[in-house]
Design an enzyme around this catalytic site. Sequence first.
Site, PDB file in Angstrom:
ATOM      1  CB  SER A  54      -0.843  -0.031   0.981  1.00  0.00           C
ATOM      2  OG  SER A  54      -1.651  -0.850   1.031  1.00  0.00           O
ATOM      3  NE  ARG A 153     -10.667  -6.720  -7.114  1.00  0.00           N
ATOM      4  CZ  ARG A 153      -9.504  -6.495  -6.328  1.00  0.00           C
ATOM      5  NH1 ARG A 153      -8.295  -6.530  -6.781  1.00  0.00           N
ATOM      6  NH2 ARG A 153      -9.519  -5.974  -5.055  1.00  0.00           N
ATOM      7  CG  ASP A 351      -5.409  -7.450   2.004  1.00  0.00           C
ATOM      8  OD1 ASP A 351      -6.496  -7.649   1.411  1.00  0.00           O
ATOM      9  OD2 ASP A 351      -4.695  -6.477   1.742  1.00  0.00           O
ATOM     10  CE  LYS A 378     -10.351  -6.799   0.011  1.00  0.00           C
ATOM     11  NZ  LYS A 378     -10.182  -5.616   0.093  1.00  0.00           N
ATOM     12  NE  ARG A 430      -3.010  -9.937   0.261  1.00  0.00           N
ATOM     13  CZ  ARG A 430      -1.817  -9.364   0.140  1.00  0.00           C
ATOM     14  NH1 ARG A 430      -0.816 -10.026   0.571  1.00  0.00           N
ATOM     15  NH2 ARG A 430      -1.737  -7.985   0.060  1.00  0.00           N
TER      16      ARG A 430
HETATM   17  C1  S3P Z   1      -5.648  -1.385   0.082  1.00  0.00           C
HETATM   18  C2  S3P Z   1      -7.022  -1.414   0.494  1.00  0.00           C
HETATM   19  C3  S3P Z   1      -7.718  -2.600   0.608  1.00  0.00           C
HETATM   20  C4  S3P Z   1      -6.692  -3.979   0.575  1.00  0.00           C
HETATM   21  C5  S3P Z   1      -5.678  -3.982  -0.566  1.00  0.00           C
HETATM   22  C6  S3P Z   1      -5.008  -2.598  -0.378  1.00  0.00           C
HETATM   23  C7  S3P Z   1      -4.964  -0.052  -0.227  1.00  0.00           C
HETATM   24  O1  S3P Z   1      -8.726  -2.676  -0.310  1.00  0.00           O
HETATM   25  O2  S3P Z   1      -7.533  -5.105   0.433  1.00  0.00           O
HETATM   26  O3  S3P Z   1      -4.970  -5.029  -0.591  1.00  0.00           O
HETATM   27  O4  S3P Z   1      -3.591   0.096  -0.489  1.00  0.00           O
HETATM   28  O5  S3P Z   1      -5.630   1.011  -0.074  1.00  0.00           O
HETATM   29  P1  S3P Z   1      -9.961  -2.160  -0.332  1.00  0.00           P
HETATM   30  O6  S3P Z   1      -9.946  -0.765  -0.426  1.00  0.00           O
HETATM   31  O7  S3P Z   1     -10.959  -2.813  -1.475  1.00  0.00           O
HETATM   32  O8  S3P Z   1     -10.496  -2.921   1.214  1.00  0.00           O
END
Ligand code: S3P
Length: 480
Positions: A54, A153, A351, A378, A430
């Site tokens: 992230s 998605r 996650d 996801k 994952r």
């Molecule tokens: C993320 C937010 C999450 C997470 C993803 C990374 C991010 O997704 O599952 O792996 O970096 O903002 P969601 O916003 O769909 O929950």
Amino acid sequence: MGGSSCCNGSKVLRAAASRIVRGNTMSHGQSPRPATARKSSDLKGTVRIPGDKSISHRSFMFGGLASGETRITGLLEGEDVINTGKAMQAMGARIRKEGDTWIINGVGNGALLAPEAPLDFGNAGTGCRLTMGLVGVYDFDSTFIGDASLSKRPMGRVLDPLRQMGVQVKSAEGDRLPVTLHGPQTPNPITYRVPMASAQVKSAVLLAGLNTPGITTVIEPVMTRDHTEKMLQGFGADLSVETDPQGVRTIRLEGRGKLTGQVIDVPGDPSSTSFPLVAALIVPGSDITILNVLMNPTRTGLILTLQEMGADIEVMNKRLAGGEDVADLRVRYSELKGVTVPEERAPSMIDEYPVLAVTAAFAEGATVMHGLDELRVKESDRLSAVADGLKLNGVDCDEGEASLVVRGRPGGKGLGNASGETVRTHLDHRIAMSFLVMGLASEHPVTVDDATMIATSFPEFMGLMTGLGAKIEQAEIRAA
Ligand code: S3P
């Protein structure tokens, strides 16, 4: 993290991509490559986990947007992040690498260039959705494409607020990729209450607000990872956060301000950490140390849950690095018991449910997980992918609409698949890593149908795990 001493932008991103290819093969356009994990013992050693995904995405994005130079160390060089770097480059950022440092010369807030070709985000929801916010409000066309997983998605969650800001959207049926956006001459600042717990949606609206006059407001009823807020403040954005007594957060961003390049050291990814961590907990005799793990409270739900299950996780050398909590973790094999995971904890471990479900398969009693609706959207429908994989490998579990119950078998007797049937990973890194971890403590081997897409988030996974003593083998690449 290897790297040539210095080369120009396109070359360096291509080189990073090809290192990933050599290390582990690409996840798209290439044949699947199964992998098998076998019962192992005594995982031992000290490892450093690659940078947080992230924060790495955001480092490339904000560095590419800000005025002046951004220097990044510890960046995750996974396919997902490299695709974000390529997108920023296509919109005018200059990116190069010197030794271990990525150096970005940004365009300046409001000055992104129209990309000449579609932006390909591969497998990455974060790269795609955040960039839709970042560039979608510009008064030119930007087109977004991705792999088979990303193309399934939902994008409506980001496109809806962008439409409210005045963005024209052309998309495939059901707001899926490919999507083309065209912003208005002057975008509307909006107040947007995020309808689901999603840091991607929150971030997309805030990033759209960067190029919108006035104040863009995001109301977040349930707190999700706060890297966008923290990092934008670090780059000099006028952004404030107010939290009411119920925990509802109101985030206000003044648009069209100046962002200035920063120095960033990306801490280790807690989501990638979860794989060696859980492996050490379930493989008898293990004792490992994991260095430099991001401990931001919006990301540590799994550690808390595992500790409630009886996990021996020692949090050492707690420190602050670049405004984030970081620590080293010593993890020893533990006898675990099932727990009920509080639903409100889901955003801080969203996650990590696949690997928690695997952990639960080795715990005494039942582990009950609720509030899992977001798992269905996801990289795969993770709820059914996990339940199917567990059943294939002899685990007693129930999949509900938004819940999962796993009844464990300490010692792993009878678990795994003696006839070599493969877990279907559905292009989801994952799912692949979670089931490979499962095989390390199961009586019989566990095989996944493809491990190539692990390179999207954790290209070092195989080497790091086998270095600790894990018995994992990847099938040879078949000749074309
Ligand atoms: C993320 C937010 C999450 C997470 C993803 C990374 C991010 O997704 O599952 O792996 O970096 O903002 P969601 O916003 O769909 O929950």
